[in-house]
Enzyme design. Structure first.
Site, PDB file in Angstrom:
ATOM      1  N   ARG A 126     -23.059  17.532 -15.468  1.00 40.20           N
ATOM      2  CA  ARG A 126     -23.603  17.086 -16.716  1.00 40.20           C
ATOM      3  C   ARG A 126     -23.247  15.699 -16.988  1.00 40.20           C
ATOM      4  O   ARG A 126     -23.990  14.701 -17.626  1.00 40.20           O
ATOM      5  CB  ARG A 126     -23.131  17.926 -17.822  1.00 40.20           C
ATOM      6  CG  ARG A 126     -23.467  19.520 -17.579  1.00 40.20           C
ATOM      7  CD  ARG A 126     -23.455  20.098 -18.888  1.00 40.20           C
ATOM      8  NE  ARG A 126     -23.937  21.543 -18.704  1.00 40.20           N
ATOM      9  CZ  ARG A 126     -23.762  22.274 -19.684  1.00 40.20           C
ATOM     10  NH1 ARG A 126     -23.182  22.204 -20.730  1.00 40.20           N
ATOM     11  NH2 ARG A 126     -24.338  23.526 -19.520  1.00 40.20           N
ATOM     12  N   ASP A 180     -25.626  21.970 -36.053  1.00 43.70           N
ATOM     13  CA  ASP A 180     -24.965  22.042 -34.610  1.00 43.70           C
ATOM     14  C   ASP A 180     -24.342  20.769 -34.381  1.00 43.70           C
ATOM     15  O   ASP A 180     -24.766  19.623 -34.998  1.00 43.70           O
ATOM     16  CB  ASP A 180     -26.238  22.440 -33.653  1.00 43.70           C
ATOM     17  CG  ASP A 180     -25.555  23.075 -32.465  1.00 43.70           C
ATOM     18  OD1 ASP A 180     -25.513  24.487 -32.244  1.00 43.70           O
ATOM     19  OD2 ASP A 180     -25.153  22.297 -31.470  1.00 43.70           O
TER      20      ASP A 180
END
Length: 298
Positions: A58, A159
């Protein structure tokens, strides 16, 4: 006809998947330890030792974006610039967004029963909204149970992952994901893409209008949300925090809930041994310990 034109106006470009990355970057054990420390300090996320491969895959994209070959150089840049926008990309990369419409389906009939005859506008907070499936599932439930009064209801969706939140706000999903819903919900709440957007579906504007999106870090000293809420959904996110962090967040949830409000947790989360502020009411559903609502014993 108007809805059909609108459905063909959105872009499908964001739905491509990346290719696998080659091992051409240097990630030492010391780098990995620094990453674990930084993401814990920034977002409260506890990265297990076995997450090293995930971290490499990632964050490698961020290194390539900046023309770097060593994780140590990337981390040093971050640490030298605590206010840099790259921190957002760093956090987004290490956030897991596993979700689905009506995930843990037993929660939604409980929500429906809870709000069915409540006075005043209903407000629900989705505290880990991810890519939007949860807050839209909440909005669908409120729309179905409240009828015309649903126009006054509000779902607050937050979020820490700003990329996921942008996808949530766009409300565009692969059609095969929406096809898992009942046919009536598909017709009532979604527009089907045509032409270049074939294979995608978009949340209808009236459902989208019920949801207010904003970024929020549960570890931040202040939260840009105002209670009280009839229910708070914080599901499958506490598992990434240690128990001390979980306890602090639960204590902060308490004053944002109405006295008989509900707190929905994930299937693998148990708050009973973390705080005395909440008590178990049903299967992964909690209420304030001071509430007079009787426990179900389930």
């Amino acid at each position: 006809m108007k809805a059909s034109r609108e459905a063909s106006s959105f872009s499908a470009d964001s739905w491509g998947s990346g290719s696998s990355l080659e091992r051409d970057l240097v990630l030492t054990q010391e780098d990995f330890a620094r990453i674990r420390q930084l993401i814990y300090q920034r977002a409260g996320i506890v990265l297990a030792e076995h997450k090293r491969e995930m971290v490499y895959s990632r964050l490698a994209k961020r290194l390539r974006h900046h023309g770097l070959t060593r994780f140590s150089d990337y981390l040093s840049r971050l640490e030298r610039q605590p206010e840099a926008r790259e921190w957002e990309a760093f956090t987004n990369a290490l956030t897991t967004n596993l979700t689905a419409f009506f995930r843990e389906a037993h929660h939604f009939p409980l929500l429906a029963d809870h709000v069915r005859s409540r006075p005043g506008p209903v407000r629900v907070w989705s505290a880990a909204a991810s890519t939007g499936e949860e807050p839209y599932s909440i909005a669908m439930t409120l729309s179905e149970v409240l009828g015309s009064c649903a126009a006054d209801a509000e779902v607050v969706a937050t979020d820490i992952d700003t990329e996921a939140l942008a996808r949530a706000e766009a409300g565009i999903y692969p059609l095969e994901q929406v096809h898992k819903l009942e046919a009536e919900r598909m017709r009532r709440f979604f527009q089907r893409g045509t032409g270049r957007q074939a294979g995608l579906a978009r949340v209808r504007p009236e459902l989208r209008a019920m949801v207010a999106f904003s970024p929020l870090n549960l570890l931040a000293p202040s939260w840009p949300v105002n209670g009280p809420f009839d229910a708070i959904f914080c599901r499958n996110v506490m598992i990434y925090f240690d128990k001390a962090t979980q306890a602090k967040i639960l204590e902060r949830f308490a004053p944002l809930l109405k006295p008989d409000g509900l707190l929905f947790a994930g299937h693998s989360e148990n708050f009973s041994y973390i705080t005395r502020t909440f008590r178990l009411r049903g299967q992964t559903v909690y209420t304030l310990a001071s509430s007079s609502t009787p426990a179900s014993g389930r």
